[in-house]
Design an enzyme around this catalytic site. Structure first.
Site, PDB file in Angstrom:
ATOM      1  N   MET A  28       0.834  -1.202   0.000  1.00 25.76           N
ATOM      2  CA  MET A  28       0.000   0.000   0.000  1.00 25.76           C
ATOM      3  C   MET A  28       0.873   1.259   0.000  1.00 25.76           C
ATOM      4  O   MET A  28       1.842   1.335   0.744  1.00 25.76           O
ATOM      5  CB  MET A  28      -0.863  -0.029   1.266  1.00 25.76           C
ATOM      6  CG  MET A  28      -1.786   1.136   1.448  1.00 25.76           C
ATOM      7  SD  MET A  28      -2.724   0.959   2.998  1.00 25.76           S
ATOM      8  CE  MET A  28      -1.570   1.635   4.185  1.00 25.76           C
ATOM      9  N   SER A 102       3.737  -6.755   1.973  1.00 28.15           N
ATOM     10  CA  SER A 102       2.603  -6.221   2.714  1.00 28.15           C
ATOM     11  C   SER A 102       1.299  -6.645   2.022  1.00 28.15           C
ATOM     12  O   SER A 102       1.141  -7.830   1.733  1.00 28.15           O
ATOM     13  CB  SER A 102       2.759  -4.700   2.840  1.00 28.15           C
ATOM     14  OG  SER A 102       2.052  -4.219   3.936  1.00 28.15           O
ATOM     15  N   GLN A 103       0.385  -5.724   1.689  1.00 27.15           N
ATOM     16  CA  GLN A 103      -0.890  -6.194   1.111  1.00 27.15           C
ATOM     17  C   GLN A 103      -0.669  -6.932  -0.215  1.00 27.15           C
ATOM     18  O   GLN A 103      -1.478  -7.790  -0.589  1.00 27.15           O
ATOM     19  CB  GLN A 103      -1.901  -5.053   0.945  1.00 27.15           C
ATOM     20  CG  GLN A 103      -1.623  -4.077  -0.192  1.00 27.15           C
ATOM     21  CD  GLN A 103      -2.689  -2.976  -0.326  1.00 27.15           C
ATOM     22  OE1 GLN A 103      -3.522  -2.787   0.564  1.00 27.15           O
ATOM     23  NE2 GLN A 103      -2.656  -2.235  -1.426  1.00 27.15           N
ATOM     24  N   ASP A 220       7.339  -4.890  14.121  1.00 25.40           N
ATOM     25  CA  ASP A 220       6.418  -4.202  13.225  1.00 25.40           C
ATOM     26  C   ASP A 220       5.451  -3.329  14.018  1.00 25.40           C
ATOM     27  O   ASP A 220       4.717  -3.823  14.877  1.00 25.40           O
ATOM     28  CB  ASP A 220       5.629  -5.251  12.411  1.00 25.40           C
ATOM     29  CG  ASP A 220       5.044  -4.687  11.128  1.00 25.40           C
ATOM     30  OD1 ASP A 220       4.549  -3.540  11.165  1.00 25.40           O
ATOM     31  OD2 ASP A 220       5.080  -5.390  10.118  1.00 25.40           O
ATOM     32  N   HIS A 276       8.224  -2.844   9.902  1.00 28.78           N
ATOM     33  CA  HIS A 276       7.550  -3.325   8.695  1.00 28.78           C
ATOM     34  C   HIS A 276       8.421  -3.179   7.432  1.00 28.78           C
ATOM     35  O   HIS A 276       8.854  -2.076   7.104  1.00 28.78           O
ATOM     36  CB  HIS A 276       6.248  -2.549   8.521  1.00 28.78           C
ATOM     37  CG  HIS A 276       5.299  -3.180   7.555  1.00 28.78           C
ATOM     38  ND1 HIS A 276       4.935  -4.497   7.656  1.00 28.78           N
ATOM     39  CD2 HIS A 276       4.655  -2.694   6.473  1.00 28.78           C
ATOM     40  CE1 HIS A 276       4.092  -4.786   6.674  1.00 28.78           C
ATOM     41  NE2 HIS A 276       3.911  -3.705   5.947  1.00 28.78           N
TER      42      HIS A 276
END
Ligand SMILES: *[C@@H]1O[C@H](CO)[C@@H](O)[C@H](O)[C@H]1NC(C)=O
Ligand SMILES: *[C@@H]1O[C@H](CO)[C@@H](O)[C@H](O)[C@H]1NC(C)=O
Ligand SMILES: *[C@@H]1O[C@H](CO)[C@@H](O)[C@H](O)[C@H]1NC(C)=O
Length: 295
Positions: A28, A102-103, A220, A276
């Site tokens: 994202m 991530s996403q 994270d 992250h």
């Protein structure tokens, strides 16, 4: 004599190109190709695996559109676009390894479940959110005002129809206080996790992976709860205590075939220190590239 030279060159270059190609999907607020993110990773991959072909997915006609689509184009549509890109890339016909950030990691998992050909061999999930998120403390490159708006929307209205249709993050918003509501109204995650209906193709296609490697970032502060990076989540009904994948009903009832995959040693759970997506290349090379990406 002269003919020997081109043949030799062919062998040398042919040899380096034998590495399984790689498809990447960004997170994202990111895009396929920024120099400071996936552009740099592509370069590093090319150094670690000389000559490897890398297709960093661009969802949309431009880099800006690609970034916007990460917020506003429903994951099902993004996955359909990704499927078309992969099918029409002649470098990928014999299969590929995939790295999702991530996403992008849950989108690539959905992709292998919905779009099994050409075959994905190994799926590397880098800080993915396979049980969704409950909290969004940071929206990457969006302005604070836009970020606040998105957070308020997710906290109060994630499961309302138009929000599900217009905001990507709502489709993997997972409210542990009301699992029924999540399962009923999440238009993406509940589907790909077989929470409502059991789609046996999803199971078969996911199990066709050689390995599904889940990387969790120990420090994270972006993803809540961080357990989702290993397919864990909050225990249903509250948002304090977490449970592992192995403790969840999804696993015990084996609704997605993950228990069987774990029994077959196809699931790999790796942790690395750092926030992250902050990993050391040396670590990635030793723990991901050598075992899974150099076949
Ligand atoms: C990959 O590395 C080679 C040198 O090893 C270089 O010639 C080539 O341009 C690089 N390709 C990319 C896409 O970075
Ligand atoms: C969960 O959500 C459903 C549907 O919106 C609602 O009917 C139900 O009362 C909620 N349950 C709880 C415990 O809040
Ligand atoms: C990162 O997380 C690990 C594991 O939870 C912990 O041991 C370590 O102290 C943390 N490091 C920092 C800098 O917070």
């Amino acid at each position: 004599m002269f003919a020997a030279i081109p043949i030799l060159l062919f062998v040398v270059f042919g040899g380096t190109n034998c590495a399984t190609p790689i498809v990447m999907w960004h997170g994202m607020g990111d895009s396929c190709c920024f120099d400071f993110s996936l552009g740099a990773i592509k370069k590093s991959l090319n150094e670690s695996i000389p000559g490897v072909y890398v297709n960093s997915l661009r969802i949309g006609d431009t880099i800006i559109k690609d970034m916007e689509n990460g917020y506003f184009l429903h994951p099902d549509k993004q996955i359909e676009m990704a499927c078309n890109i992969i099918k029409s890339d002649s470098n990928l016909v014999d299969g590929y390894n995939a790295i999702g950030f991530s996403q992008g990691a849950q989108f690539l998992r959905a992709l292998v479940q919905k779009c099994p050909l050409p075959p994905m061999k190994n799926l590397i999930s880098v800080g993915g959110q396979h049980q969704g998120v409950y909290g969004l403390p940071n929206c990457g490159s969006l302005s604070n005002k836009a970020c606040d708006y998105i957070r308020r929307l997710l906290n109060h209205a994630a499961y309302i129809g138009w929000v599900q249709e217009t905001l990507v993050q709502a489709t993997y918003w997972h409210d542990p206080l009301n699992e029924t509501e999540y399962k009923q109204y999440s238009t993406f995650l509940a589907d790909i996790n077989n929470e409502i209906n059991i789609n046996t193709d999803y199971i078969k296609n996911l199990q066709s992976l050689e390995h599904f490697v889940l990387i969790k970032f120990e420090n994270d502060t972006i993803v809540q709860p961080v357990d989702t990076e290993w397919f864990g989540f909050y225990k249903p009904g509250q948002s304090v205590q977490t449970q592992t994948l192995q403790e969840s009903d999804l696993y015990k009832d084996d609704k997605l075939g993950l228990k069987q995959m774990n029994d077959n040693d196809q699931l790999k759970f790796l942790a690395t220190p750092g926030n992250h997506l902050r990993f050391q290349w040396d670590w990635f090379e030793a723990n991901i590239i050598k075992p899974y990406l150099t076949n």
